[in-house]
Design an enzyme around this catalytic site. Structure first.
Site, PDB file in Angstrom:
ATOM      1  CG  MET A  49      -8.881   6.834   2.388  1.00  0.00           C
ATOM      2  SD  MET A  49      -8.220   6.805   4.058  1.00  0.00           S
ATOM      3  CE  MET A  49      -7.003   5.505   3.899  1.00  0.00           C
TER       4      MET A  49
ATOM      5  CG  MET B 135     -11.444  -2.940   5.327  1.00  0.00           C
ATOM      6  SD  MET B 135      -9.962  -2.460   4.422  1.00  0.00           S
ATOM      7  CE  MET B 135      -9.136  -1.372   5.600  1.00  0.00           C
TER       8      MET B 135
ATOM      9  CB  SER C 263      -0.875   0.018   1.248  1.00  0.00           C
ATOM     10  OG  SER C 263      -1.337   1.338   1.472  1.00  0.00           O
TER      11      SER C 263
ATOM     12  CG  HIS D  32      -9.183  -0.158  -0.414  1.00  0.00           C
ATOM     13  ND1 HIS D  32      -8.545  -0.313   0.804  1.00  0.00           N
ATOM     14  CD2 HIS D  32     -10.516  -0.215  -0.147  1.00  0.00           C
ATOM     15  CE1 HIS D  32      -9.461  -0.451   1.762  1.00  0.00           C
ATOM     16  NE2 HIS D  32     -10.660  -0.376   1.203  1.00  0.00           N
TER      17      HIS D  32
ATOM     18  CG  ASP E 284      -5.975  -2.770   3.380  1.00  0.00           C
ATOM     19  OD1 ASP E 284      -4.914  -2.445   3.922  1.00  0.00           O
ATOM     20  OD2 ASP E 284      -6.637  -2.005   2.640  1.00  0.00           O
ATOM     21  N   GLY E 285      -4.482  -4.180   6.509  1.00  0.00           N
ATOM     22  CA  GLY E 285      -4.367  -3.488   7.788  1.00  0.00           C
ATOM     23  C   GLY E 285      -3.634  -4.305   8.830  1.00  0.00           C
ATOM     24  N   GLY E 286      -2.502  -3.759   9.288  1.00  0.00           N
ATOM     25  CA  GLY E 286      -1.758  -4.414  10.371  1.00  0.00           C
ATOM     26  C   GLY E 286      -1.084  -5.706   9.958  1.00  0.00           C
TER      27      GLY E 286
ATOM     28  CG  MET F  43     -11.356   2.815   2.113  1.00  0.00           C
ATOM     29  SD  MET F  43      -9.790   2.813   3.004  1.00  0.00           S
ATOM     30  CE  MET F  43      -8.676   2.966   1.611  1.00  0.00           C
TER      31      MET F  43
ATOM     32  CG  HIS G  71      -3.843  -1.754  -1.522  1.00  0.00           C
ATOM     33  ND1 HIS G  71      -4.932  -2.544  -1.796  1.00  0.00           N
ATOM     34  CD2 HIS G  71      -4.228  -0.924  -0.510  1.00  0.00           C
ATOM     35  CE1 HIS G  71      -5.921  -2.223  -0.985  1.00  0.00           C
ATOM     36  NE2 HIS G  71      -5.522  -1.234  -0.189  1.00  0.00           N
TER      37      HIS G  71
ATOM     38  CG  ASP H 275      -5.114   2.338   0.899  1.00  0.00           C
ATOM     39  OD1 ASP H 275      -6.025   1.500   0.806  1.00  0.00           O
ATOM     40  OD2 ASP H 275      -3.979   2.077   1.335  1.00  0.00           O
TER      41      ASP H 275
ATOM     42  N   GLY I 170      -8.769   4.211   7.114  1.00  0.00           N
ATOM     43  CA  GLY I 170      -8.380   5.582   7.434  1.00  0.00           C
ATOM     44  C   GLY I 170      -6.888   5.833   7.447  1.00  0.00           C
ATOM     45  CG  PHE I 171      -5.462   7.094   9.888  1.00  0.00           C
ATOM     46  CD1 PHE I 171      -5.098   8.335   9.391  1.00  0.00           C
ATOM     47  CD2 PHE I 171      -6.691   6.953  10.505  1.00  0.00           C
ATOM     48  CE1 PHE I 171      -5.945   9.437   9.524  1.00  0.00           C
ATOM     49  CE2 PHE I 171      -7.550   8.037  10.648  1.00  0.00           C
ATOM     50  CZ  PHE I 171      -7.181   9.283  10.150  1.00  0.00           C
ATOM     51  N   GLY I 172      -2.613   4.209   7.881  1.00  0.00           N
ATOM     52  CA  GLY I 172      -1.638   3.134   7.980  1.00  0.00           C
ATOM     53  C   GLY I 172      -1.196   2.986   9.431  1.00  0.00           C
TER      54      GLY I 172
ATOM     55  N   GLY J  61       1.429  -1.843   4.260  1.00  0.00           N
ATOM     56  CA  GLY J  61       1.946  -0.493   4.092  1.00  0.00           C
ATOM     57  C   GLY J  61       3.133  -0.271   4.984  1.00  0.00           C
ATOM     58  CB  SER J  62       3.415   0.837   8.525  1.00  0.00           C
ATOM     59  OG  SER J  62       2.496  -0.096   8.997  1.00  0.00           O
TER      60      SER J  62
HETATM   61  C1  DX5 Z   1      -6.179   1.624   5.689  1.00  0.00           C
HETATM   62  C2  DX5 Z   1      -5.706   1.287   4.299  1.00  0.00           C
HETATM   63  C3  DX5 Z   1      -4.548   0.363   4.244  1.00  0.00           C
HETATM   64  C4  DX5 Z   1      -3.296   0.854   4.930  1.00  0.00           C
HETATM   65  C5  DX5 Z   1      -2.597  -0.345   5.478  1.00  0.00           C
HETATM   66  O1  DX5 Z   1      -7.373   2.330   5.603  1.00  0.00           O
HETATM   67  O2  DX5 Z   1      -6.770   0.693   3.537  1.00  0.00           O
HETATM   68  O3  DX5 Z   1      -4.270  -0.069   2.916  1.00  0.00           O
HETATM   69  O4  DX5 Z   1      -2.427   1.556   4.084  1.00  0.00           O
HETATM   70  O5  DX5 Z   1      -1.513   0.086   6.223  1.00  0.00           O
HETATM   71  P1  DX5 Z   1      -0.734  -0.832   7.249  1.00  0.00           P
HETATM   72  O6  DX5 Z   1      -0.200  -1.989   6.467  1.00  0.00           O
HETATM   73  O7  DX5 Z   1       0.312   0.069   7.781  1.00  0.00           O
HETATM   74  O8  DX5 Z   1      -1.736  -1.275   8.282  1.00  0.00           O
HETATM   75 ZN    ZN Z   2      -6.392  -0.352   1.505  1.00  0.00          ZN
END
Ligand code: DX5
Ligand code: ZN
Length: 233
Positions: A56, A156, A27, A85, A190-192, A87, A52, A54, A161-163, A212-213
């Site tokens: 928003m 999800m 991401s 994706h 997707d996420g964590g 959102m 990926h 994102d 919202g956030f990485g 992502g992170s």
């Molecule tokens: C959150 C996004 C994710 C995000 C994942 O709303 O849809 O794609 O970038 O980030 P990490 O991998 O850091 O949780």
């Molecule tokens: Zn995403």
């Protein structure tokens, strides 16, 4: 039917759905936005199966990120599929624009509109792959009557919202339930996602891992992608 014997205890039981190949979808939300083109090229060179993206709108998700012009600009830098994706509220208003911008897969949230069937058709009629997304608080039952039409389901594992948010372990049961609905189609999470959570989601039935992170804080995109791809084996 003849029974195929196998020595591997990891093979699914006869009749159980088989998860397809593991794909890693970095991401770019956690990348350096001043160098997006370079980042996308580096990720593809490092073995990313798709990128990926994102999107928003500050309404559906509490953040404003990337829009159509940025996706269009990235197209020529991106040698792998662009996994968009959405959102956003009213996704139907923007499908054609993201298709024109060069998206290969467009996923939208079941919570974002009243006519998911129509949005899926819109995406597929444009020749793209269609995905449907479930927020952590949404049951897989909500997609029961549209799941037959989609190429991918995205579960999800954090709230949009956030990485950098923490993985929600209760989502493992949802991933199992969605895998049972999907057969061998793609199930994205997707996420964590990191080296601790990747084996858990793969075991539960996910095969497309967004990260992502984890990737962007690593010293080597290639090592991070390889680790996620192989950690569950
Ligand atoms: C959150 C996004 C994710 C995000 C994942 O709303 O849809 O794609 O970038 O980030 P990490 O991998 O850091 O949780
Ligand atoms: Zn995403």
């Amino acid at each position: 039917m003849a029974k195929i014997s196998s020595k591997s205890s990891k093979l699914p039981a006869e009749g159980a759905p088989t998860a397809p190949k593991i794909k890693i979808a970095p991401s770019i939300l956690s990348s350096d936005f001043s160098r997006l083109g370079e980042e996308v090229r580096a990720l593809a060179d490092a073995g990313a199966d798709m990128i990926h993206i994102d999107v928003m709108d500050g309404h559906f998700a509490p953040n404003i990120t990337i829009g159509v012009p940025v996706v269009a600009s990235l197209r020529r830098h991106c040698s792998v599929p662009m996994d968009v994706h959405l959102m956003i509220d009213e996704p139907e208003r923007y499908i054609a624009d993201f298709a024109d911008a060069g998206a290969d897969i467009i996923s939208f949230h079941i919570e974002a509109g009243n006519h998911p069937h129509r949005v899926i058709s819109q995406i597929k009629d444009l020749g793209l792959k269609a995905g449907i997304v479930l927020n952590p608080g949404t049951s897989e039952e909500e997609i029961e009557f549209v799941v037959g039409e989609v190429d991918m389901v995205l579960v999800m594992t954090v709230n949009p919202g956030f990485g950098g948010q923490a993985f929600i372990p209760e989502m493992l049961r949802k991933i199992q339930n969605v895998r049972a609905m999907l057969g061998d189609r793609d199930l994205e999470v997707d996420g964590g996602i990191d080296e601790q959570t990747a084996p858990l989601v793969i075991e539960a039935g996910a095969n497309v891992l967004v990260a992502g992170s984890y990737i962007f804080r690593s010293n080597s995109y290639m090592e991070a992608i390889d680790t996620l791809r192989n950690v569950g084996r």
